[in-house]
Design an enzyme around this catalytic site. Sequence first.
Site, PDB file in Angstrom:
ATOM      1  CB  ALA A 287      60.282  -9.972  87.416  1.00  0.00           C
ATOM      2  CG  MET A 288      64.207  -9.896  81.786  1.00  0.00           C
ATOM      3  SD  MET A 288      63.433  -8.565  80.825  1.00  0.00           S
ATOM      4  CE  MET A 288      63.241  -9.387  79.237  1.00  0.00           C
ATOM      5  CD  GLU A 289      59.593  -9.562  79.416  1.00  0.00           C
ATOM      6  OE1 GLU A 289      59.979  -9.141  80.527  1.00  0.00           O
ATOM      7  OE2 GLU A 289      59.321  -8.823  78.467  1.00  0.00           O
ATOM      8  CG  ASN A 290      65.298 -13.536  80.971  1.00  0.00           C
ATOM      9  OD1 ASN A 290      65.621 -12.628  80.225  1.00  0.00           O
ATOM     10  ND2 ASN A 290      65.468 -13.484  82.280  1.00  0.00           N
ATOM     11  CG  HIS A 322      53.977  -8.150  84.402  1.00  0.00           C
ATOM     12  ND1 HIS A 322      53.307  -6.989  84.081  1.00  0.00           N
ATOM     13  CD2 HIS A 322      55.119  -8.116  83.682  1.00  0.00           C
ATOM     14  CE1 HIS A 322      54.020  -6.302  83.214  1.00  0.00           C
ATOM     15  NE2 HIS A 322      55.145  -6.954  82.958  1.00  0.00           N
ATOM     16  CD  GLU A 323      58.079 -10.115  84.490  1.00  0.00           C
ATOM     17  OE1 GLU A 323      58.334 -10.241  83.280  1.00  0.00           O
ATOM     18  OE2 GLU A 323      57.992  -8.998  85.049  1.00  0.00           O
ATOM     19  CG  HIS A 326      56.003 -10.217  79.526  1.00  0.00           C
ATOM     20  ND1 HIS A 326      55.577  -9.317  78.578  1.00  0.00           N
ATOM     21  CD2 HIS A 326      56.382  -9.476  80.600  1.00  0.00           C
ATOM     22  CE1 HIS A 326      55.693  -8.081  79.068  1.00  0.00           C
ATOM     23  NE2 HIS A 326      56.181  -8.143  80.294  1.00  0.00           N
ATOM     24  CD  GLU A 345      56.910  -4.723  79.758  1.00  0.00           C
ATOM     25  OE1 GLU A 345      56.141  -5.167  80.626  1.00  0.00           O
ATOM     26  OE2 GLU A 345      58.013  -5.251  79.514  1.00  0.00           O
TER      27      GLU A 345
HETATM   28  N1  BES Z   1      60.148  -6.548  80.675  1.00  0.00           N
HETATM   29  C1  BES Z   1      60.073  -5.996  81.970  1.00  0.00           C
HETATM   30  C2  BES Z   1      61.417  -5.788  82.604  1.00  0.00           C
HETATM   31  C3  BES Z   1      62.122  -4.571  82.089  1.00  0.00           C
HETATM   32  C4  BES Z   1      61.784  -3.326  82.559  1.00  0.00           C
HETATM   33  C5  BES Z   1      63.123  -4.676  81.144  1.00  0.00           C
HETATM   34  C6  BES Z   1      62.432  -2.211  82.086  1.00  0.00           C
HETATM   35  C7  BES Z   1      63.755  -3.557  80.644  1.00  0.00           C
HETATM   36  C8  BES Z   1      63.415  -2.314  81.128  1.00  0.00           C
HETATM   37  C9  BES Z   1      59.232  -6.876  82.893  1.00  0.00           C
HETATM   38  O1  BES Z   1      58.277  -7.638  82.263  1.00  0.00           O
HETATM   39  C10 BES Z   1      58.485  -5.949  83.771  1.00  0.00           C
HETATM   40  O2  BES Z   1      57.598  -5.298  83.295  1.00  0.00           O
HETATM   41  N2  BES Z   1      58.845  -5.883  85.041  1.00  0.00           N
HETATM   42  C11 BES Z   1      58.247  -4.970  85.971  1.00  0.00           C
HETATM   43  C12 BES Z   1      57.400  -5.675  86.978  1.00  0.00           C
HETATM   44  C13 BES Z   1      56.006  -5.844  86.517  1.00  0.00           C
HETATM   45  C14 BES Z   1      55.177  -6.643  87.483  1.00  0.00           C
HETATM   46  C15 BES Z   1      55.319  -4.526  86.274  1.00  0.00           C
HETATM   47  C16 BES Z   1      59.379  -4.290  86.693  1.00  0.00           C
HETATM   48  O3  BES Z   1      60.467  -4.805  86.620  1.00  0.00           O
HETATM   49  O4  BES Z   1      59.134  -3.264  87.322  1.00  0.00           O
HETATM   50 ZN    ZN Z   2      56.611  -6.625  81.661  1.00  0.00          ZN
END
Ligand code: BES
Ligand code: ZN
Length: 882
Positions: A287-290, A322-323, A326, A345
Amino acid sequence: MPSVDASSTAPPAPDEAWRLPRTVEPITYRLVLAPDLGSATFAGTAEIDVVVHEATDRVVLNAIELAIDGATVTTADGKVEPAAVALDDDAERATFTFPTTDGAAPLPAGPATLRCSFTGILNDKLRGFYRSTFIDQDGITRTIATTQFESTDARRAFPCWDEPDRKAVFEVTLAVDDGLAAFSNSPIVDETPDPGAPDRRRVRFAPTMKMSTYLVAFVVGPLEATDPVDVDGVPVRVVHAPGKGHLAPYALEVAGHSLRFFSTYFDIPYPADKLDLVAIPDFAFGAMENLGCVTFRETALLVDPASAARTELERVADVVAHEIAHMWFGDLVTMKWWEGIWLNEAFATFMEVLAVDAFRPAWQRWVSFGLEREAALAVDGLRATRPIEYPVGSPEEADGMFDVLTYQKGGSVLRMLEQYLGPDTFRDGVRRYLRAHAYANTVTGDLWQALEEESGEPVRAVMDSWILQGGHPLVGSAGGTVTQRPFAYAPVGADGENAIGEHWEVPVLVRSLDGASDRLLLGPTPLPLPASVRGPNGGGSGGGAPAVVNAGGWGVYRVGYGPEDLTALAGRLDDLGPLERFNLFADTWASVLADQGGLDGFLALAVALDDREDPSTWTVVNAALGLFDRVVAAADRPVVAAAARALLGAAATDLGWEPRPGEGERVPTLRSLLLSSLGTVGADPDVRARAAELFDRSRDGGEAIDPDIEGAVLQAVTAQVRPGDYEAILARYRSPGTPQQELRYLSTLATFPDVDLSLATFDLLLGEVRTQNAPYLLTTLLANRVGGPAVWQRVKEQWAELLDRFPVNSHSRMLDGARTLCGDPDLAADVTRFLTDHPLRSGQRSVVQMLERLAINVAFADRHRDSLGRSLAAVPGAATTG
Ligand code: BES
Ligand code: ZN
């Protein structure tokens, strides 16, 4: 790299080559984006209000794979100057140059507005502005245009200052075909007919708060949104492909909980005006925290609680929490540069567990977090580890930072600090930090400063030793003294490299088994164990058992007990907390892998384990059995199986196959773990027969399998390689009821212990499997004991195609399974040679770490192959049950 003295560590120096000049600063972007889903292209215009700090004739910003034309600048006095645009793809930059008239710089200091138009391609690489597709309820393929900008891919959608500390306001307009929905970070202000096209409308979104480019999002497609749920004034929706609305309520519940939890914890209101959680069929990460428009892969958001396993529900809760964390930690307050990505993170990881623990206390999320910390320590004990904070220059280096050290080690270190300072003091320090830096950017030291102000403790000195050097200590307790030394699995790293530090400032909590506890801060000098926790004989507590070091189990270090203490603890396992028990097993197993402790001590613990509640500790036993099964001589495999049955059988029999009324929330996961281990490594005939029966009964719309054990049932079935089962599971994969089922059946296709079936799945991976899933599938295939070697050959043959096809960010993940190819030293050498000769552009450090783990597994095999059969036959019950 020489090891680092904790007292002399300084934050890493930034690499300036990848930074844009700061003469011109963006204030507001007005963006109009018009994606054409049919032709997979987009056109756009950007109007950017800037402040020019120093008179100049050029503006340098980021852009890549965009065609830019018609650029102008309007200065404060209303003069409009045309610009020449030069693109540098290697530097990922666009330079706008303005002609100089009479020697004066055409762009005077002060406000100005840049304008340009551009076009680009909706790519299928899951980054930048990209295309995702799904098949709708009528069997028609539909297209979505969506974005993924972190780390540095906003520049693929519009020219911008694509650096986290060039925060600005974004006013987005999306020009979309009638019939398509559009989503962005903020609420829609109005929708008007598009003057340029009859079947289009312009959807205009409210200005965002001041934020980083990597948080901007656009989503356009034939999507539906649930009705908004009001969470203390914030409208929350789930956006999904048509027909999936029934899978949304659970995520909405978690989101409501998380929003309230975090607004209270941070004592700052949610920083955006609305929150959309958007399920995207093709998505590189979880997922991505836009801001206000969080995007997810479907499995991480859409779930049916009635047909999901507990672990799958927990995954959705984790990712959603998690998101949402953020939105404050990352979006409101952002790291200055990518070396500080751990601030984002690790914190979101820590907050995710805190929020989920409050959501469902019975899940004991902090206990299961022990498994994640263990995953981090398994990498951090390598010579090829890295400090949590680490210099970053290029985009590839930024992408390479999203690893287990940033997330899981970072999160664990924060948990250790929280427990050391006390949860309330820690929370107050975090509030202070967020208040001080809202809408701005920070470095790690800013967090320590806020926590020091709040606590009066030397937070920075302690934390520098954890953040700025790699590795972690092994804390020893003997003769009434505690000491530390660096823990490492291998005596030397490849090419003599070593990123493991020498000593840490270790917050140590100790307790006697009878209850008294104390805390120390252990530096390089040994410290006496506090008298309060020592037993009558000086070293241990009542019953001859030693004081428990790492009491509570939150410390980011391993503990080494002598053989006698270990024996004493094996007799008192029930007096340990679940995390303490898990740590005892994990640390002892790590010492075996590191050749610092004998296998017998570990086996004695395994024999003593009779936990009927908590799966964590059993996973250590399970992992050990899995390694034994790979490295043992063929003739001794039945002994491994017998040992597995002897170790796990009683617990499995006690728990049975069906949930019992009132059983603990973690029991279903434990049941599943025991059954799958018995059905595979244990080759247990009864488990295999029962699994086959359940599977056969579930065919053709028959009785569904309990979701909590379905994974185990499938494992025990594939282990038997019965004719027709592969095809049956493939059919289920192709018409799943939920996203979780789709993934469950897909990964099962990689587990048949059969070369041909493994290769068949490899072919699927290059064919019909979504590129978002393929890397995970490949890792499972490489870890297939029977098929892995043949799959590896294919990986080499099709290397270029694999790299081209799958998202760059997932390349290292897709190779992770190769660390288990340790049964044959020649094969391991081949893997090492090939991956050393073909380094990845992004994530090669993770590959080097994987290779070190492979070498450690090979060394284990060398040491134990010949004696393993004998050691395991000594497990009570193992010699006779064969
Ligand atoms: N900001 C990340 C997404 C991301 C990951 C962007 C790698 C660029 C490079 C997001 O908040 C995130 O951490 N996502 C995790 C899931 C989370 C529950 C650990 C993911 O995508 O694995
Ligand atoms: Zn994250």
